[in-house]
Design an enzyme around this catalytic site. Structure first.
Site, PDB file in Angstrom:
ATOM      1  N   LYS A 122       0.822  -1.207   0.000  1.00  0.00           N
ATOM      2  CA  LYS A 122       0.000   0.000   0.000  1.00  0.00           C
ATOM      3  C   LYS A 122       0.863   1.267   0.000  1.00  0.00           C
ATOM      4  O   LYS A 122       0.601   2.206  -0.767  1.00  0.00           O
ATOM      5  CB  LYS A 122      -0.933   0.027   1.204  1.00  0.00           C
ATOM      6  CG  LYS A 122      -1.911   1.200   1.114  1.00  0.00           C
ATOM      7  CD  LYS A 122      -2.446   1.615   2.455  1.00  0.00           C
ATOM      8  CE  LYS A 122      -3.175   2.949   2.322  1.00  0.00           C
ATOM      9  NZ  LYS A 122      -3.565   3.501   3.615  1.00  0.00           N
TER      10      LYS A 122
ATOM     11  N   ASP B  68      -6.493  -0.322   0.979  1.00  0.00           N
ATOM     12  CA  ASP B  68      -6.492  -0.582   2.420  1.00  0.00           C
ATOM     13  C   ASP B  68      -7.768  -1.344   2.758  1.00  0.00           C
ATOM     14  O   ASP B  68      -8.521  -1.756   1.869  1.00  0.00           O
ATOM     15  CB  ASP B  68      -6.364   0.721   3.219  1.00  0.00           C
ATOM     16  CG  ASP B  68      -7.478   1.710   2.897  1.00  0.00           C
ATOM     17  OD1 ASP B  68      -8.489   1.320   2.270  1.00  0.00           O
ATOM     18  OD2 ASP B  68      -7.330   2.889   3.266  1.00  0.00           O
TER      19      ASP B  68
END
Length: 323
Positions: A258, A277
Site C-alpha cells: 500500500k 487498504d
C-alpha cells in the site's frame, strides 16, 4: 497581479509575501479544500477560511480559490529575506523565482495539464457508483509530490490517522529540516534531506519524537536510499515501469504494497496504481461484488482488487480511487 478578494495576511516579522498571482483553474478541475485535506500530502493547513498555507519545493506558499482562479503567493524570497536573516536568523535565503517559474511549479504539483472533467465523465460512464458520488466530490485530483518526501510521509501512515500523521511530519521537519521562515510566529521548515534522516542518531531522535516502531523504518529507508538510488534515482523511477518502481520501493524497510502504491501514484507518475487498504477492500466486496476469499486483505486479494479497478476505470484508476 492582485487578488480581487485577497486573504488578510497578518504581517510577520520574518517573512513577507510576494505579490499575488493567479492561474486559471475552475473548481471542476481543482478543489483545494478536498485535495489538500484528504491525506495525499500532510504539509498544508487552512490558515484562514478558504486559504491554505504549506511548504512546496522548499518554499512557503499560501493558496486560495476565487471563482475560476487559483490565487497564490510565495513567502521568503531572496530579496525579502536578506535583512530579516541578519536580524533574527529565522528565515533562510532561497533563490528568487519569477512568476513563470512559480506558475510552473504549481501546475506541475497539481498536474493541471490533466483534464479532470473529461476523466470524471469517462469514469462515470464506466461505473454507475462513481457517477453517483462524483457530484459530491468535484475537483479531486492527484498531486505530483517529491518522491523522497512522499515516501517518508507514507511510511508514517501505518496504523495512523491524518491529524496524527500531520503532527508527526511537522515534528520531523522541525527537528531535521532547514528552517524557511516564520508566519505569525509559526516556523516553517523544509522536508529533511536523506543525510539528515540517515544519521547515526536519527532513529533515537525519531523515537523521542513519538515515531515508535516507524523510527527504524524512516532511518533505515533513508540509509538504504542514500547508499543506493539516492534522491535522483528516486526521481528516475518516474520513467520506470509501474511494476519495477513498486518492486524497488517494497525492498525498503517498512514499505509494503500500500505504501509503495501511494508513492507510485502520488510521486512517481504511476496513475494506474490503486492503493488498497481495508476500506477499499470492503468497498470492493460490498459495493462492487468483487468475490475474494478469506477474511483478511491478503497479497493476492490486494492484487486482484487493484486489477479489478484498473479494468473498470482504466489507465488513471488511481485518480478515480482518490475520488
Amino acid at each position: 497581479s492582485r487578488s480581487p478578494t485577497p486573504m488578510k495576511l497578518r504581517d510577520a516579522p520574518s517573512a513577507c509575501p510576494s505579490l499575488w498571482r493567479c492561474l486559471p483553474c475552475p473548481p471542476a478541475e481543482l478543489r483545494l479544500d478536498l485535495v489538500l485535506s484528504s491525506g495525499q500530502s500532510f504539509r498544508w493547513w487552512e490558515s484562514s477560511p478558504g486559504a491554505w498555507t504549506g511548504v512546496l519545493g522548499g518554499r512557503v506558499w499560501t493558496l486560495r480559490q476565487d471563482g475560476d482562479q487559483l490565487w497564490y503567493t510565495v513567502y521568503g524570497q531572496e530579496d525579502e529575506l536578506e535583512e530579516e536573516e541578519e536580524r533574527d536568523g529565522c528565515a533562510a535565503k532561497t533563490a528568487k523565482l519569477d512568476g513563470a517559474e512559480t506558475d510552473r511549479i504549481l501546475r506541475d504539483y497539481f498536474q493541471l495539464d490533466v483534464g479532470l472533467s473529461a476523466l470524471y465523465r469517462t469514469w462515470g460512464a464506466a461505473d454507475p457508483l462513481f457517477r453517483k458520488v462524483a457530484s459530491e466530490f468535484p475537483g479531486v485530483r492527484v498531486l505530483r509530490q517529491d518522491p523522497v518526501e512522499c515516501l517518508f510521509s507514507f511510511i508514517c501512515t501505518s496504523n495512523n490517522h491524518i491529524s496524527r500523521i500531520t503532527a508527526m511530519i511537522e515534528r520531523l521537519c522541525q527537528a531535521f529540516g532547514r528552517r524557511l521562515c516564520c508566519l505569525d510566529a509559526r516556523p516553517f521548515h523544509a522536508f529533511p534531506s536523506l543525510s539528515a534522516l540517515s544519521g547515526a542518531d536519527a532513529e533515537a531522535r525519531l523515537r523521542a519524537l513519538g515515531f515508535g516502531y516507524r523510527a527504524k523504518f524512516v532511518s533505515g529507508s533513508a540509509r538504504a536510499i542514500a547508499e543506493g538510488l539516492g534522491a535522483e534515482g528516486m526521481c528516475q523511477l518516474r520513467t520506470a515501469p509501474y511494476a519495477e518502481a513498486r518492486r524497488v520501493l517494497c525492498a525498503l524497510p517498512g514499505v509494503g504494497a500500500k505504501v509503495a502504491d501511494c508513492v507510485c501514484l502520488l510521486a512517481l507518475d504511476k496513475a494506474e496504481a490503486v492503493p488498497v487498504d481495508t476500506h477499499v477492500w470492503h468497498i470492493a466486496r460490498q459495493r462492487y461484488g468483487v468475490a475474494l476469499g478469506g477474511k483478511s486483505l491478503t497479497p493476492r486479494a490486494y492484487q486482484e482488487i487493484g486489477d479489478f479497478f484498473r479494468g473498470l476505470w482504466g489507465p488513471r484508476a488511481g485518480w478515480a480511487q482518490a475520488v
